[in-house]
Design an enzyme around this catalytic site. Structure first.
Site, PDB file in Angstrom:
ATOM      1  N   ASP A  45      21.922 -29.003  13.830  1.00  0.00           N
ATOM      2  CA  ASP A  45      21.872 -27.555  14.012  1.00  0.00           C
ATOM      3  C   ASP A  45      20.430 -27.150  14.317  1.00  0.00           C
ATOM      4  OD1 ASP A  45      22.292 -24.865  14.020  1.00  0.00           O
ATOM      5  OD2 ASP A  45      22.604 -24.663  11.868  1.00  0.00           O
ATOM      6  N   TRP A  46      20.085 -27.224  15.597  1.00  0.00           N
ATOM      7  CA  TRP A  46      18.733 -26.881  16.032  1.00  0.00           C
ATOM      8  C   TRP A  46      18.771 -25.502  16.688  1.00  0.00           C
ATOM      9  CZ3 TRP A  46      15.438 -30.220  19.981  1.00  0.00           C
ATOM     10  CH2 TRP A  46      14.159 -29.665  20.082  1.00  0.00           C
ATOM     11  N   GLU A  47      18.187 -24.501  16.007  1.00  0.00           N
ATOM     12  CA  GLU A  47      18.217 -23.130  16.505  1.00  0.00           C
ATOM     13  C   GLU A  47      16.803 -22.645  16.840  1.00  0.00           C
ATOM     14  OE1 GLU A  47      20.522 -20.508  13.996  1.00  0.00           O
ATOM     15  OE2 GLU A  47      21.732 -22.159  13.289  1.00  0.00           O
ATOM     16  N   PHE A  48      16.359 -22.827  18.022  1.00  0.00           N
ATOM     17  CA  PHE A  48      16.944 -23.453  19.199  1.00  0.00           C
ATOM     18  C   PHE A  48      15.831 -24.168  19.936  1.00  0.00           C
ATOM     19  CE2 PHE A  48      19.662 -19.747  18.494  1.00  0.00           C
ATOM     20  CZ  PHE A  48      20.915 -20.329  18.519  1.00  0.00           C
TER      21      PHE A  48
END
Length: 279
Positions: A45-48
């Site tokens: 979950d890389w935001e962003f």
């Protein structure tokens, strides 16, 4: 599934991914933790990612991660770990102008989860907005645009898991008599920094005798009471979104987050709509 990341603007993930040795250490650690604690898989979950270099490194990570997962599966005689990622609602990050490495995402992930929400919120208090609308004739900021763009960029429908919020965004109306989507606003409304869980929205609507409006054109819901205005999803918009997801042949849907539901109302609505046999 063990989900890793989620920290908006954190330098940790970009730094880790920029170095092959760091990626290798990260991959080894995630697989070990997943096996030691009995997880079925891993989610990033890389935001962003905000630079083209980030996207190139993301592609490298996914390729190396998938290879390591396959090798571990053969060595351990266990089913390969699932690998997924939470991503922006569209493959094109609209503000930065960069694009996800869709070929790598399609090749190395079992599924990806576009976060189809937060289109409108406290960062723009000049007018009310539908924060997770399915359709928007006036812009590309909508769930239908995002899903279509992912498909057009080569990601199979069955690998797309559509995100739906269990919270709403709030505004303070400039004029309580002007209360549609796009009505002038002067600030955030009730809740924490302009956000409310669905559970709190149901309570607020009941306690304040709020008017509830379902907008069929955008597939979104809002309520208003005095100068308080809340944009969110209810059973009507959830049912329509699930029908859309099935018509598009998507792999599924997810909620952020289950703890914000009101007595499982929206969760049950979605489940019944997904399981409904239209034949």
């Amino acid at each position: 599934m063990l989900s890793i990341g989620g920290d908006t603007g954190s330098p940790v993930l970009p730094s880790m991914m920029s170095c092959q040795d760091n990626r290798a250490a990260f991959i080894k650690s995630t697989i070990n933790v997943s096996r030691n604690y009995g997880f079925d898989g891993l989610d990033l979950d890389w935001e962003f990612p905000i630079k083209s270099e980030d996207m190139l490194n993301l592609a490298l990570l996914l390729k190396e991660w998938r290879l390591a997962i396959n090798i571990e599966s053969l060595a351990s005689s266990k089913p390969a770990l699932i690998l997924s990622a939470a991503v922006y609602f569209s493959p094109n990050l609209l503000l930065s102008g960069i694009t996800y490495p869709t070929e790598a995402l399609s090749n190395y992930l079992d599924f990806l989860s576009p976060m189809c929400y937060n289109y409108q919120g406290s960062w723009d208090t000049s007018a009310t907005g539908a924060p997770a609308l399915l359709y928007d004739k006036s812009s590309n900021i909508s769930t239908s645009y995002g899903i279509s763009a992912w498909k057009q960029n080569g990601v199979p429908s069955t690998k797309l898991v559509m995100g739906i919020p269990l919270y709403g965004n709030t505004w303070e109306l400039k004029d309580p008599n002007d209360h549609g989507i796009g009505a002038p606003a002067v600030g955030v409304g009730p809740g924490s920094h302009g956000e409310m869980s669905y559970d709190d929205i149901v309570t607020f609507n009941s306690e304040n005798n709020a008017s509830v409006v379902y907008n069929n054109e955008t597939v979104s819901t809002y309520s208003y009471s005095g100068t308080n205005w809340i944009g969110y999803d209810d059973t009507n918009s959830i049912s329509a979104k699930i029908k859309y997801a099935k018509a598009q042949g998507l792999g599924g849907y997810f909620f952020w987050a289950l703890g914000s539901d009101s007595n499982w109302t929206l969760s049950r609505t979605a489940s019944m709509a997904w399981d409904h046999d239209e034949s």
